[in-house]
Design an enzyme around this catalytic site. Structure first.
Site, PDB file in Angstrom:
ATOM      1  N   GLU A  22     -20.929  -1.448 -61.814  1.00  0.00           N
ATOM      2  CA  GLU A  22     -20.928  -0.164 -61.233  1.00  0.00           C
ATOM      3  C   GLU A  22     -21.248   1.195 -60.983  1.00  0.00           C
ATOM      4  O   GLU A  22     -21.534   1.926 -60.190  1.00  0.00           O
ATOM      5  CB  GLU A  22     -19.271   0.175 -61.236  1.00  0.00           C
ATOM      6  CG  GLU A  22     -18.313  -1.453 -60.648  1.00  0.00           C
ATOM      7  CD  GLU A  22     -16.862  -1.136 -60.916  1.00  0.00           C
ATOM      8  OE1 GLU A  22     -16.187  -1.415 -59.739  1.00  0.00           O
ATOM      9  OE2 GLU A  22     -15.810  -1.432 -61.805  1.00  0.00           O
ATOM     10  N   LYS A  99     -11.438   2.540 -52.082  1.00  0.00           N
ATOM     11  CA  LYS A  99     -12.777   2.293 -53.102  1.00  0.00           C
ATOM     12  C   LYS A  99     -13.705   1.020 -51.914  1.00  0.00           C
ATOM     13  O   LYS A  99     -12.444   0.146 -52.051  1.00  0.00           O
ATOM     14  CB  LYS A  99     -13.335   1.264 -54.720  1.00  0.00           C
ATOM     15  CG  LYS A  99     -14.739   1.345 -55.308  1.00  0.00           C
ATOM     16  CD  LYS A  99     -14.343   0.868 -56.526  1.00  0.00           C
ATOM     17  CE  LYS A  99     -15.848   0.139 -56.569  1.00  0.00           C
ATOM     18  NZ  LYS A  99     -15.745   0.403 -58.359  1.00  0.00           N
TER      19      LYS A  99
END
Length: 117
Positions: A22, A99
Site C-alpha cells: 500500500e 479509500k
C-alpha cells in the site's frame, strides 16, 4: 439560521496503509468536508476574508494526504485538527476520508472514516 460549506470529492492519490504494498503502490482517496460557520457577513459584503477559503481547505487536505500513514483514521484526524486550527470560526466540522478499492479479503468498493465535532 445554519450556514454550511461543503467541499466534497477531493480526489487524491496517496500512500497510506499497513501493508507494504500500500505504501509503494498507493491508492485513490476521496476527502469530503462539511463546515458550519457564520458566513452571513461574507455573503453580504462579498468578502473572502469573512468566510472559509476553499482553496486553503483543499491545500490542507493535499498536504496532510501527502504524509504516509498506516491508518486513514490518523490522516483524517490530522486534516480535522489542521482545519479547525486554521479556521477558528468553525462551529461544527466533519471530515470524511474514503479509500477506494481497499485491499481486503473480498470485494469492497470503498471504506471511510468520519471525524465530526
Amino acid at each position: 439560521m445554519k450556514n454550511q460549506i461543503n467541499v466534497e470529492g477531493i480526489r487524491i492519490y496517496a500512500y497510506h496503509g499497513c501493508l507494504p504494498e500500500e505504501t509503494k503502490v498507493g491508492a485513490e482517496y476521496i476527502v469530503d468536508l462539511s463546515m458550519v460557520c457564520d458566513f452571513k457577513e461574507a455573503a453580504v459584503k462579498d468578502d473572502l476574508n469573512l468566510t472559509i477559503d476553499y482553496c486553503t481547505v483543499f491545500n490542507i487536505c493535499k498536504q496532510e494526504m501527502a504524509i504516509p500513514s498506516k491508518l486513514i483514521e490518523h490522516v483524517a484526524k490530522r486534516i480535522f485538527d489542521k482545519i479547525i486550527h486554521t479556521f477558528p470560526q468553525l462551529i461544527e466540522t466533519k471530515v470524511k476520508v474514503t479509500k477506494l478499492l481497499p485491499p481486503m479479503n473480498g470485494p469492497v468498493d470503498r471504506l471511510s472514516v468520519v471525524i465530526e465535532e
